[in-house]
Design a protein around this motif. Structure first.
Motif, PDB file in Angstrom:
ATOM      1  N   GLU A  92      43.074  38.206  25.936  1.00 55.16           N
ATOM      2  CA  GLU A  92      44.719  38.414  26.394  1.00 55.16           C
ATOM      3  C   GLU A  92      45.301  39.771  26.239  1.00 55.16           C
ATOM      4  O   GLU A  92      46.258  40.391  27.166  1.00 55.16           O
ATOM      5  CB  GLU A  92      45.626  37.369  25.611  1.00 55.16           C
ATOM      6  CG  GLU A  92      45.426  35.746  25.906  1.00 55.16           C
ATOM      7  CD  GLU A  92      46.105  35.149  25.103  1.00 55.16           C
ATOM      8  OE1 GLU A  92      46.628  35.375  24.172  1.00 55.16           O
ATOM      9  OE2 GLU A  92      46.261  33.775  25.591  1.00 55.16           O
ATOM     10  N   LEU A  93      44.861  40.426  25.036  1.00 53.22           N
ATOM     11  CA  LEU A  93      45.304  41.903  24.938  1.00 53.22           C
ATOM     12  C   LEU A  93      44.873  42.822  26.033  1.00 53.22           C
ATOM     13  O   LEU A  93      45.508  43.594  26.853  1.00 53.22           O
ATOM     14  CB  LEU A  93      44.934  42.452  23.599  1.00 53.22           C
ATOM     15  CG  LEU A  93      45.115  43.843  23.339  1.00 53.22           C
ATOM     16  CD1 LEU A  93      46.730  44.237  23.423  1.00 53.22           C
ATOM     17  CD2 LEU A  93      44.650  44.348  21.893  1.00 53.22           C
ATOM     18  N   CYS A  94      43.575  42.618  26.413  1.00 52.06           N
ATOM     19  CA  CYS A  94      42.919  43.346  27.501  1.00 52.06           C
ATOM     20  C   CYS A  94      43.707  42.976  28.857  1.00 52.06           C
ATOM     21  O   CYS A  94      43.925  44.039  29.581  1.00 52.06           O
ATOM     22  CB  CYS A  94      41.426  43.230  27.820  1.00 52.06           C
ATOM     23  SG  CYS A  94      40.419  43.663  26.370  1.00 52.06           S
ATOM     24  N   GLU A  95      43.954  41.824  28.979  1.00 54.82           N
ATOM     25  CA  GLU A  95      44.543  41.455  30.281  1.00 54.82           C
ATOM     26  C   GLU A  95      45.782  42.050  30.280  1.00 54.82           C
ATOM     27  O   GLU A  95      46.518  42.274  31.430  1.00 54.82           O
ATOM     28  CB  GLU A  95      44.490  39.836  30.399  1.00 54.82           C
ATOM     29  CG  GLU A  95      45.232  39.353  31.867  1.00 54.82           C
ATOM     30  CD  GLU A  95      44.965  37.946  32.023  1.00 54.82           C
ATOM     31  OE1 GLU A  95      45.598  37.435  32.788  1.00 54.82           O
ATOM     32  OE2 GLU A  95      44.211  37.306  31.410  1.00 54.82           O
ATOM     33  N   THR A  96      46.862  41.860  29.012  1.00 54.34           N
ATOM     34  CA  THR A  96      47.954  42.599  29.012  1.00 54.34           C
ATOM     35  C   THR A  96      47.891  44.096  29.467  1.00 54.34           C
ATOM     36  O   THR A  96      48.925  44.628  30.123  1.00 54.34           O
ATOM     37  CB  THR A  96      48.678  42.281  27.662  1.00 54.34           C
ATOM     38  OG1 THR A  96      48.736  41.058  27.379  1.00 54.34           O
ATOM     39  CG2 THR A  96      49.877  43.084  27.490  1.00 54.34           C
ATOM     40  N   LEU A  97      46.776  44.840  28.977  1.00 53.08           N
ATOM     41  CA  LEU A  97      46.953  46.326  29.363  1.00 53.08           C
ATOM     42  C   LEU A  97      46.758  46.329  30.734  1.00 53.08           C
ATOM     43  O   LEU A  97      47.259  47.284  31.621  1.00 53.08           O
ATOM     44  CB  LEU A  97      45.677  46.861  28.675  1.00 53.08           C
ATOM     45  CG  LEU A  97      45.944  47.045  27.077  1.00 53.08           C
ATOM     46  CD1 LEU A  97      44.607  47.115  26.369  1.00 53.08           C
ATOM     47  CD2 LEU A  97      46.862  48.210  26.788  1.00 53.08           C
ATOM     48  N   LEU A  98      45.702  45.533  31.413  1.00 49.15           N
ATOM     49  CA  LEU A  98      45.446  45.645  32.799  1.00 49.15           C
ATOM     50  C   LEU A  98      46.744  45.408  33.712  1.00 49.15           C
ATOM     51  O   LEU A  98      46.932  45.780  34.737  1.00 49.15           O
ATOM     52  CB  LEU A  98      44.278  44.847  33.143  1.00 49.15           C
ATOM     53  CG  LEU A  98      42.903  45.072  32.519  1.00 49.15           C
ATOM     54  CD1 LEU A  98      42.015  43.878  32.639  1.00 49.15           C
ATOM     55  CD2 LEU A  98      42.511  46.190  33.340  1.00 49.15           C
ATOM     56  N   LEU A 217      47.406  45.926  42.744  1.00 50.57           N
ATOM     57  CA  LEU A 217      46.272  45.855  43.643  1.00 50.57           C
ATOM     58  C   LEU A 217      44.991  46.246  43.280  1.00 50.57           C
ATOM     59  O   LEU A 217      43.987  45.670  43.520  1.00 50.57           O
ATOM     60  CB  LEU A 217      46.547  46.910  44.830  1.00 50.57           C
ATOM     61  CG  LEU A 217      45.580  47.242  45.611  1.00 50.57           C
ATOM     62  CD1 LEU A 217      45.369  45.964  46.581  1.00 50.57           C
ATOM     63  CD2 LEU A 217      45.775  48.385  46.810  1.00 50.57           C
ATOM     64  N   ILE A 218      44.868  47.320  42.421  1.00 51.17           N
ATOM     65  CA  ILE A 218      43.631  47.844  41.676  1.00 51.17           C
ATOM     66  C   ILE A 218      43.107  46.493  40.843  1.00 51.17           C
ATOM     67  O   ILE A 218      41.974  46.089  40.625  1.00 51.17           O
ATOM     68  CB  ILE A 218      43.855  49.031  40.974  1.00 51.17           C
ATOM     69  CG1 ILE A 218      43.793  50.224  41.883  1.00 51.17           C
ATOM     70  CG2 ILE A 218      42.550  49.376  40.145  1.00 51.17           C
ATOM     71  CD1 ILE A 218      44.354  51.601  41.385  1.00 51.17           C
ATOM     72  N   ASN A 219      44.068  46.140  39.674  1.00 52.44           N
ATOM     73  CA  ASN A 219      43.543  45.326  38.641  1.00 52.44           C
ATOM     74  C   ASN A 219      43.582  43.803  38.835  1.00 52.44           C
ATOM     75  O   ASN A 219      42.716  43.040  38.239  1.00 52.44           O
ATOM     76  CB  ASN A 219      44.416  45.684  37.413  1.00 52.44           C
ATOM     77  CG  ASN A 219      44.045  46.908  36.910  1.00 52.44           C
ATOM     78  OD1 ASN A 219      43.049  47.914  37.162  1.00 52.44           O
ATOM     79  ND2 ASN A 219      45.156  47.625  36.235  1.00 52.44           N
TER      80      ASN A 219
END
Length: 261
Positions: A92-98, A217-219
């Motif tokens: 979830e942390l990685c997704e929050t960054l993305l 768009l990118i992530n």
């Protein structure tokens, strides 16, 4: 926040991982601090870009294996729940960054290992000092670094992801630049902050709405499959922690011995 320092100067904010005695290893408290810091900056309209940096000689040494060892000491019926909770929160942390609406620049001044490598890959850009290295050596500890592998495949392709994830070899900052992971050649350690500030300023000159839409768009659009893979990778990583080889690998690392597979 116990293990995170938040600094703001004008329109630029910096999140500094402050756990140098553990080389920035990700324990549950640090993961929660990063969530809290990102949430605070999300709500701050004056901040246009964010740098993610770290105090001490390492950027982030990955998961805190002492935490994984503590989970292994729990009753068996509780362990799997704790494994899943730990990896779910990191995913979830990685997704929050993305999904973060503002440009994120990772300033890597030392080793970025495993989950620490994943943190940098979750940012929009990476700048690195000449002392930085990047690695994904989970397999050498009997673990599965699926989140890092998924992000590395998204950023640089499956060939590089396979080589780094299976062999467990670290690559230098020069290597990372050659394969396109960095936004400029590595800099001297005392130039890292200014390089990160430069790219943070450069990437925040557009309108906030356009920047947010471009990141989405990118992530999220191009990276739609990758976001799905993160959740699956978290489950795979949690399941791998229950194996005997994971226990052997964790014990060997903490005891500074070689595992026997």
């Amino acid at each position: 926040m116990q293990h995170l320092e938040l600094k703001t100067e004008g329109s630029l904010a910096t999140l500094v991982i402050d756990r140098p005695e553990k080389h920035g290893a990700l324990n549950p408290r640090l993961i929660a601090d990063l969530h809290e810091g990102l949430d605070e900056l999300h709500q701050e309209p004056r901040v246009r870009a964010v740098v993610l940096a770290s105090a001490g000689p390492s950027f982030c040494s990955g998961v805190d294996l002492s935490v994984l060892q503590e989970i292994r000491s729990l009753p068996e019926q509780e362990q799997l729940q704790q494994w899943f909770e730990y990896w779910r929160r990191f995913s979830e942390l990685c997704e929050t960054l993305l999904r973060f609406p503002k440009p994120l620049i990772a300033a890597v001044g030392g080793p970025a290992m495993g989950a620490g490598f994943a943190l940098s890959l979750s940012c929009d850009m990476i700048v690195a000092s000449e002392e930085a290295t990047f690695s994904a050596g989970a397999v050498r500890h009997g673990l599965v670094g699926g989140i890092t592998s998924a992000l590395l495949s998204f950023r640089a392709g499956t060939s590089l992801s396979a080589r780094i994830s299976l062999a467990g070899h670290a690559i230098t900052a020069d290597d990372a630049n050659r394969v396109g992971l960095l936004c400029q050649p590595p800099v001297a350690p005392d130039q890292l902050d200014s390089a990160a500030t430069y790219w943070a300023n450069e990437s925040s000159q557009g309108s906030p709405q356009a920047i947010q839409a471009t990141k989405r768009l990118i992530n999220e659009s191009i990276g739609e499959t990758m976001l799905t893979q993160l959740a699956a990778a978290a489950a795979d990583s949690a399941t791998a922690c229950t194996t005997e080889s994971a226990g052997e690998g964790i014990d060997a690392f903490l005891n500074k011995t070689n595992p026997t597979w």
